[in-house]
Design an enzyme around this catalytic site. Structure first.
Site, PDB file in Angstrom:
ATOM      1  N   ILE A   1       0.522  -1.309  -0.074  1.00  0.00           N
ATOM      2  CA  ILE A   1       0.104   0.062  -0.141  1.00  0.00           C
ATOM      3  C   ILE A   1       0.331   1.435   0.376  1.00  0.00           C
ATOM      4  CG2 ILE A   1      -2.152   1.038   0.976  1.00  0.00           C
ATOM      5  CD1 ILE A   1      -2.268  -1.278   2.863  1.00  0.00           C
ATOM      6  N   CYS A   2       0.602   1.942  -1.241  1.00  0.00           N
ATOM      7  CA  CYS A   2       1.217   3.291  -0.844  1.00  0.00           C
ATOM      8  C   CYS A   2       0.591   4.273   0.090  1.00  0.00           C
ATOM      9  CB  CYS A   2       1.805   3.975  -2.506  1.00  0.00           C
ATOM     10  SG  CYS A   2       2.317   4.993  -3.075  1.00  0.00           S
TER      11      CYS A   2
END
Lengths: 307, 161
Positions: free
Chosen positions: B98-99
């Site tokens: 997840i960014c």
């Protein structure tokens, strides 16, 4: 001017009277000494050089400390010792020629037992309300001055023979807003004092009759405050764990609070320095780390404790 | 690919353990809406089921988040990834990474598992379209051998989604 023989004569007289005194004293000393020994030396707190004055430290059933001061006459035990102590009234000492100091102690202990309920009521007041001059109330005092808010003070007088009964109560206020508050309290007191119940505690009774919550003692507020505040915002614990790595800091309380008053988060300085050291924006000057509060981002400065 | 094992994972410190126990009991009393902690006896690795918020692209879809805690949590961020299959989202890679800045550079010990979960759900909810990040294939290829997303040098350039 005194000549040599006069001098010798007066010296002899002094010597003789000292011998008589000593002989008399020595039996007095021996008696007192052995009677103190019966009680034990441990509770003895003060001892006059001539053994006519001493005091004992005594704990009552609730662990309250009391000092009993005893003064002996030279003709002891023909005349009873005179006693003083921090009690609202002194008991009548039962004394005979055969009585000993340990009998005094027994009777005093019994007197303390009779006063337990009285002191419990007073302790309850001191614990629950903001009391004027609360620092060191004498155990002898049956009065308490309780802050009732708005500069009004309630003076209660606890009956030591029946401490759970309705106390004598006076209301004091000096300037207009406090006199109004005082009058309304006084009215409530007169109207509702029938509600006083021996089943309830003193603080419950008082607040029930007056229908208001009275100010709490400053110490208690502080304690409640502590209980809410002491958790560290980082490790969520009040006390650091006991850990070899932490060494002397094992088990310590939070010792740093964010200065931003709307944040006011508490931390263990250890947790805060650990956090500040783990991020790159922190700056160090000598042994102080400068960074930001993890909650409000306001600047914080924490001293590194290398112990 | 399955979850990324951290090869050098060390047991939780006492401080981390205490804090996680408190977070977990707070979660049990007051769980964030849309999340369910799957009960295990592993305090160091939580599996959390997330349900897409109603009225969003992910409504009624459920995914699993895996939250792994480092030895010195909360001084370091937890490692949070979706257990594949991960939701289709411009900031979520197909390997589950997840960014999201708070999982890396912007982590602070003032955050909690619960607040991280809420951020992730809000990220999902604000997505305008279901698609992978443009560099998905390149990134996933470079992440072979179960590399942790915490070892990635992230660029956080899009704060709209």
């Amino acid at each position: 001017m005194m000549n040599a023989s006069d001098n010798k004569f007066s010296q002899e007289r002094i010597e003789r009277s000292r011998c008589e005194e000593l002989a008399k004293s020595s039996s007095f000393y021996r008696k007192v000494y052995s009677e103190i020994e019966e009680i034990g030396w441990e509770p003895l707190r003060r001892l006059g050089g001539d053994l006519t004055f001493f005091s004992f430290h005594i704990l009552d059933k609730k662990g309250r400390a009391h000092i009993l001061e005893i003064q002996l006459n030279r003709d002891y035990p023909n005349s009873p010792p005179s006693l003083s102590a921090d009690v609202p009234y002194m008991f009548t000492l039962e004394w005979s020629i055969n009585s000993r100091l340990k009998d005094v102690m027994h009777q005093f202990q019994k007197h303390l037992d009779n006063l337990q309920e009285f002191w419990s009521v007073l302790d309850d007041i001191d614990k629950s309300f903001s009391v004027v001059d609360a620092k060191q109330p004498s155990r002898a005092s049956s009065l308490r001055r309780i802050h009732a808010g708005n500069d009004c003070i309630i003076i209660v007088h606890i009956n030591f023979n029946d401490p759970k009964s309705l106390p004598e109560c006076r209301f004091i206020g000096h300037v207009p807003p406090s006199t109004m508050h005082m009058n309304s309290l006084h009215m409530l007191w007169r109207r509702n004092s029938k509600k006083w119940s021996k089943e309830k505690s003193f603080p419950e009774n008082l607040e029930c009759i007056l229908g208001i919550e009275l100010p709490k003692p400053p110490g208690l507020l502080q304690m409640e405050d502590d209980q809410q505040q002491v958790e560290c915002g980082i490790c969520y614990a009040q006390f650091l764990p006991t850990d070899e790595e932490l060494g002397a800091r094992s088990g310590t309380r939070t010792d740093y609070t964010c200065e931003n008053i709307s944040c006011n988060k508490s931390f263990h300085s250890l947790c805060l320095t650990d956090w500040l050291r783990s991020i790159t924006t922190t700056r160090q000057s000598f042994d102080v780390l400068f960074g930001n509060c993890p909650y409000c981002s306001d600047p914080v400065a924490v001293k590194i404790n290398n112990k | 690919m399955t979850s990324s094992p951290s090869p050098s994972r060390k047991a939780l410190s006492k401080i981390a353990c205490n804090r996680l126990q408190k977070e977990l009991s707070e979660w049990q009393v007051n769980p964030p809406t849309g999340f369910k902690h799957k009960v295990t006896d592993n305090l160091q690795k939580w599996i959390i089921e997330v349900t897409g918020a109603p009225g969003t692209l992910y409504a009624n879809e459920t995914y699993n988040l895996q939250v792994e805690f480092p030895q010195h949590y909360p001084m370091e961020s937890p490692q949070v990834i979706f257990v594949p299959p991960a939701p289709l989202h411009p900031h979520i890679y197909s390997n589950g990474h997840i960014c999201l800045d708070i999982l890396y550079d912007s982590w602070s010990p003032a955050m909690t598992v619960s607040s991280v979960c809420i951020s992730i759900l809000s990220m999902l909810s604000s997505s305008p379209e279901k698609q992978r990040p443009t560099d998905n294939d390149r990134y996933v290829k470079n992440c072979k051998n179960g590399r942790s997303p915490k070892e990635t040098r992230w660029w956080f350039h899009d704060d709209k989604v």
